[in-house]
Scaffold this motif. Structure first.
Motif, PDB file in Angstrom:
ATOM      1  N   HIS A 124      -2.729  -7.651  -3.506  1.00 20.59           N
ATOM      2  CA  HIS A 124      -2.931  -6.777  -4.662  1.00 20.59           C
ATOM      3  C   HIS A 124      -4.397  -6.370  -4.775  1.00 20.59           C
ATOM      4  CE1 HIS A 124      -3.428  -5.359  -8.727  1.00 20.59           C
ATOM      5  NE2 HIS A 124      -4.100  -6.433  -9.065  1.00 20.59           N
ATOM      6  N   HIS A 156       0.628   0.122  -0.688  1.00 24.89           N
ATOM      7  CA  HIS A 156       1.408  -0.555  -1.722  1.00 24.89           C
ATOM      8  C   HIS A 156       2.901  -0.536  -1.405  1.00 24.89           C
ATOM      9  CE1 HIS A 156      -2.304  -0.367  -4.067  1.00 24.89           C
ATOM     10  NE2 HIS A 156      -1.750  -1.216  -4.909  1.00 24.89           N
ATOM     11  N   CYS A 165       3.539  -3.217   1.132  1.00 23.61           N
ATOM     12  CA  CYS A 165       3.472  -4.527   0.493  1.00 23.61           C
ATOM     13  C   CYS A 165       4.707  -4.788  -0.363  1.00 23.61           C
ATOM     14  CB  CYS A 165       2.214  -4.631  -0.363  1.00 23.61           C
ATOM     15  SG  CYS A 165       0.677  -4.752   0.582  1.00 23.61           S
ATOM     16  N   THR A 166       5.219  -3.741  -1.004  1.00 24.74           N
ATOM     17  CA  THR A 166       6.428  -3.889  -1.811  1.00 24.74           C
ATOM     18  C   THR A 166       7.600  -4.328  -0.952  1.00 24.74           C
ATOM     19  OG1 THR A 166       5.686  -2.206  -3.381  1.00 24.74           O
ATOM     20  CG2 THR A 166       8.033  -2.695  -3.348  1.00 24.74           C
ATOM     21  N   TRP A 213       5.563  -5.038  -8.122  1.00 28.93           N
ATOM     22  CA  TRP A 213       4.995  -4.276  -7.014  1.00 28.93           C
ATOM     23  C   TRP A 213       5.578  -2.868  -6.933  1.00 28.93           C
ATOM     24  CZ3 TRP A 213       1.178  -4.173  -3.497  1.00 28.93           C
ATOM     25  CH2 TRP A 213       0.332  -5.273  -3.460  1.00 28.93           C
ATOM     26  N   THR A 227       3.123   0.306  -6.941  1.00 28.05           N
ATOM     27  CA  THR A 227       3.204   1.409  -5.983  1.00 28.05           C
ATOM     28  C   THR A 227       3.239   2.749  -6.704  1.00 28.05           C
ATOM     29  OG1 THR A 227       4.396  -0.006  -4.417  1.00 28.05           O
ATOM     30  CG2 THR A 227       4.518   2.366  -4.058  1.00 28.05           C
TER      31      THR A 227
END
Length: 260
Positions: free
Chosen positions: A164, A192, A195-196, A216, A220
């Motif tokens: 994050h 993002h 990562c999500t 998340w 995003t």
């Protein structure tokens, strides 16, 4: 305050304070235990952070003005060494973390020396080095402090929290210095989104609850919406608003990562 910053007594990177404090506090909170050695580690880490900030300032300061920063470097070095050496004497297994921490910290300092302090590499190296303190705090609170003591859940939670902060680098850049370049917003959104997917996979395999994945998704969305607003408005979003917004998102993610 500015005089203290010029002399290295206080870091001039305001956002770095939460990046320094929250990762080890998360690791400690995940352990659900109180161990006084973690307090000792937090003191050593805070002083080491201040020392590193002062050293970075010394590196990028002209030679004639470096002398005024030396007292801060020496003071914080001593204040970090006293609890740090004490802790290592009791838990020598903590030295295993230096295998990862030392290269990251050295890379960040090298990039500062090369005049690339604001580069993505320098920022990411510093954030990743700070993020390691989350698993360190967990391992110290639950066992002997070695990496082997960290559970999959703690690894996943600390990793998600660190990512994050890594994502805030291109995001904030897209709203301030790179506001007129939409590629920064695209890059931040893509990071993002990836990562999500990773956080969702961690939930699917049982390493995390569903709540971090949902947060998340929102992170995003904000990675695209906020830069777009800042770019299209007559007056861009202020750094103060951006900073407080990111603190709120960090606090929310911190809380949901503690949900079992």
């Amino acid at each position: 305050m500015r005089e203290l910053q010029r002399k290295g007594w206080i870091s001039d990177q305001h956002g770095a304070w939460t990046m320094m404090a929250l990762p080890p506090l998360l690791g400690w909170a995940l352990s659900l235990t109180f161990v006084w050695m973690v307090v000792l580690m937090l003191v050593a880490w805070a002083m080491a952070f201040q020392m590193f900030s002062a050293v970075c300032l010394w590196v990028k300061t002209p030679t004639k003005r470096r002398g005024r920063i030396v007292p801060a470097i020496l003071t914080y070095s001593v204040l970090a060494a006293i609890p740090g050496i004490t802790l290592l004497a009791m838990r020598p297994q903590l030295l295993w973390w230096a295998i990862v921490f030392a290269p990251l910290a050295s890379s960040a300092l090298f990039l500062v020396w090369k005049g690339r302090e604001r580069s993505l590499g320098a920022r990411a190296a510093s954030i990743l080095a700070g993020g390691i303190m989350g698993p360190v705090a967990f391992a110290l609170a639950t066992a002997d402090g070695s990496p082997a003591a960290v559970t999959p859940h703690a690894w996943a939670a600390c990793t998600v929290f660190t990512l994050h902060y890594v994502g805030t680098v291109p995001l904030v850049r897209s709203m301030i210095r790179g506001r007129k370049d939409p590629r920064w917003a695209m890059g931040a959104t893509l990071f993002h989104a990836c990562c999500t997917l990773g956080v969702t996979a961690a939930w699917w395999f049982g390493a995390l609850s569903i709540w971090p994945a949902l947060v998340w998704v929102c992170l995003t969305a904000r990675a695209w919406v906020m830069p777009t607003l800042s770019r299209t408005r007559k007056r861009p979003l202020s750094p103060r608003l951006i900073g407080f917004t990111e603190i709120a998102w960090s606090a929310l993610l911190f809380v949901v990562l503690l949900i079992p």
